[in-house]
Enzyme design. Structure first.
Site, PDB file in Angstrom:
ATOM      1  N   ARG A 187      98.979   1.674  63.594  1.00 38.32           N
ATOM      2  CA  ARG A 187      97.756   1.084  64.161  1.00 38.32           C
ATOM      3  C   ARG A 187      98.030  -0.208  64.912  1.00 38.32           C
ATOM      4  NH1 ARG A 187      94.503  -2.323  61.971  1.00 38.32           N
ATOM      5  NH2 ARG A 187      95.076  -1.863  59.825  1.00 38.32           N
ATOM      6  N   TYR A 237      82.860   8.519  85.191  1.00 38.54           N
ATOM      7  CA  TYR A 237      82.923   9.516  84.116  1.00 38.54           C
ATOM      8  C   TYR A 237      81.670   9.399  83.240  1.00 38.54           C
ATOM      9  CZ  TYR A 237      84.651  11.826  79.912  1.00 38.54           C
ATOM     10  OH  TYR A 237      84.798  12.638  78.822  1.00 38.54           O
ATOM     11  N   ASP A 284      89.549   3.103  86.324  1.00 38.94           N
ATOM     12  CA  ASP A 284      89.864   4.379  85.697  1.00 38.94           C
ATOM     13  C   ASP A 284      90.624   5.186  86.750  1.00 38.94           C
ATOM     14  OD1 ASP A 284      89.837   7.012  84.797  1.00 38.94           O
ATOM     15  OD2 ASP A 284      87.920   6.788  83.755  1.00 38.94           O
ATOM     16  N   LYS A 315      94.082  14.235  80.526  1.00 40.02           N
ATOM     17  CA  LYS A 315      94.029  14.935  81.803  1.00 40.02           C
ATOM     18  C   LYS A 315      95.447  15.086  82.374  1.00 40.02           C
ATOM     19  CE  LYS A 315      89.853  14.573  80.572  1.00 40.02           C
ATOM     20  NZ  LYS A 315      88.988  13.489  80.959  1.00 40.02           N
TER      21      LYS A 315
HETATM   22  C1  LIG Z   1      88.086  12.613  80.379  1.00 39.09           C
HETATM   23  C2  LIG Z   1      87.886  11.335  81.079  1.00 39.09           C
HETATM   24  C3  LIG Z   1      87.700  10.137  80.386  1.00 39.09           C
HETATM   25  C4  LIG Z   1      87.613  10.082  78.872  1.00 39.09           C
HETATM   26  O1  LIG Z   1      88.807  10.444  78.278  1.00 39.09           O
HETATM   27  P1  LIG Z   1      88.914  11.124  76.814  1.00 39.09           P
HETATM   28  O2  LIG Z   1      90.369  11.344  76.676  1.00 39.09           O
HETATM   29  O3  LIG Z   1      88.095  12.354  76.843  1.00 39.09           O
HETATM   30  O4  LIG Z   1      88.363  10.135  75.846  1.00 39.09           O
HETATM   31  C5  LIG Z   1      87.568   8.979  81.113  1.00 39.09           C
HETATM   32  N1  LIG Z   1      87.601   8.989  82.465  1.00 39.09           N
HETATM   33  C6  LIG Z   1      87.767  10.118  83.167  1.00 39.09           C
HETATM   34  C7  LIG Z   1      87.799  10.065  84.661  1.00 39.09           C
HETATM   35  C8  LIG Z   1      87.919  11.332  82.513  1.00 39.09           C
HETATM   36  O5  LIG Z   1      88.069  12.459  83.222  1.00 39.09           O
END
Ligand SMILES: *Cc1c(COP(=O)(O)O)cnc(C)c1O
Length: 384
Positions: free
Chosen positions: A47, A101, A173, A198
């Site tokens: 952690r 998102y 992001d 992703k």
């Molecule tokens: C899926 C996604 C997230 C969130 O990620 P998790 O791994 O599902 O928590 C954030 N931003 C984008 C652009 C995403 O596609």
């Protein structure tokens, strides 16, 4: 589009943990949760984000994003929430892009009121909309480009410069682009996050998140993140590291396929509109070309009214209707009933997300096979 030196070399070798006992070619997995505390250095504990596998993978993501340091999280949302919690406090104000998102915008609308954090969501980010949103308490600006699901492009340099001029922390992001196609740190963004679920994972079997930033930002993030406890299990860290070795190859293939499929769909008589930054018809094609190396594997499209969208999804044989994105297999979904279902119909309409919009995550399969699948599904779903 700034050059990345030897991306595949970084994917394979950056932050490599060596097997010094047996000389194995891959990294050993250190699964301990209890480490001898008497030795040199810090107390190792999962952690605390400081086990050998976590530290090694954090170096790889930092190298790929051209930043000093990184942290690996248990999910993309664990990374995003830790960033918000570490850099915002009660009374602060944050400026966010509206088209982000769905989970992130839901976090903002569901949690910030309890925390006493104020926010402004901007429809189209430019100098004047940023200036109009700025308050004396603004501390952070948060963007996502290309955005989900409409592949809107935000000017990264402009946002970074605005943040610097006003002493704000800038956050992006970078999930849709992946570090292969876009490195926001090169344009002055402070904090870069990925849903590693992703492209970084890429095989639709890992849930994880990453943050890349300066050592100073990572130190501050770490202090908060260890309290919230969103670290990633070392077993999964290992799987993610294994996946990231082919990140460059996968994203290159996905970007090539997507460009070809976007052109195919745009020229198809039964397709009404295609959203893909690699198309000349995309309103921000030049901006995308300036700040991205390739346009990525994600696109959205709407079929013509003469096609039954639900029947089209049923008729696909290779492209899988599935939640999530960025796997080696091609997948498709309707955001209105899935990724953006937490938004109200009015919020969706305000973001330009119709009930007929389809978000398409292009895989690494031969492009002719995907084309033929889309084509046959369109043909059989024509309304009579
Ligand atoms: C899926 C996604 C997230 C969130 O990620 P998790 O791994 O599902 O928590 C954030 N931003 C984008 C652009 C995403 O596609």
């Amino acid at each position: 589009m700034k050059h990345i030196e030897n991306p595949n070399h970084i994917c394979v070798h950056a932050g490599e943990l060596h097997d010094t006992i047996y000389g194995g070619a891959t990294a050993p997995i250190y699964t301990s949760t209890a480490y001898d505390y008497r030795g040199e250095g810090t107390n190792l504990y999962p952690r605390y984000f400081n086990t050998p596998n976590q530290v090694a993978l954090a170096k790889k993501i930092a190298a790929l994003e051209n930043t000093e340091a990184g942290l690996i999280f248990g999910s993309g949302m664990a990374a995003i929430s830790a960033i918000f919690m570490a850099f915002l406090k009660t009374g602060d104000h944050i400026i966010l892009q509206r088209n982000i998102y769905g989970g992130t915008s839901h976090f903002v609308t569901a949690e910030f009121e309890n925390l006493g954090i104020h926010f402004t969501m901007i429809e189209h980010i430019d100098q004047s909309s940023l200036e109009a949103a700025l308050t004396s308490n603004t501390k952070m600006v948060y963007i996502e480009t290309p955005s989900n699901p409409l592949l809107e492009i935000v000017d990264i340099s402009l946002v970074a410069a605005f943040a610097k001029a006003n002493s704000l922390t800038s956050v992006i992001d970078n999930t849709f682009a992946s570090p292969i196609n876009q490195n926001p740190a090169n344009y002055g963004i402070d904090i870069i996050m990925h849903s590693a679920t992703k492209y970084l994972g890429g095989h639709s079997d890992i849930c994880a998140g990453t943050v890349s930033a300066s050592q100073l930002h990572i130190d501050k993030l770490w202090k908060t993140a260890k309290n919230y406890g969103g670290s990633l299990s070392d077993q999964t860290v290992y799987l993610l590291e294994r996946s990231m070795k082919t990140l460059g190859l996968r994203v290159q293939a996905q970007s090539q396929n997507a460009l070809e499929l976007a052109q195919f769909l745009e020229n198809h008589e039964s397709v009404k509109k295609v959203y893909y930054p690699g198309l000349k018809s995309h309103p921000q094609h030049e901006l995308a070309t300036a700040q991205m190396r390739a346009y990525g594997g994600m696109m959205s499209f709407e079929l013509h009214d003469s096609i039954d969208t639900a029947a089209f999804l049923e008729a696909l044989e290779i492209v899988k209707p599935a939640l999530s994105l960025a796997g080696v297999e091609s997948t498709i979904l309707a955001p209105s009933t899935t990724s953006h279902s937490l938004l109200t119909p009015e919020q969706r309409a305000a973001q330009g997300i119709s009930d007929f919009l389809l978000r398409f995550s292009v895989g690494i399969e031969e492009v002719a096979i995907i084309k033929a699948d889309l084509d046959q599904a369109i043909t059989v779903s024509k309304k009579s």
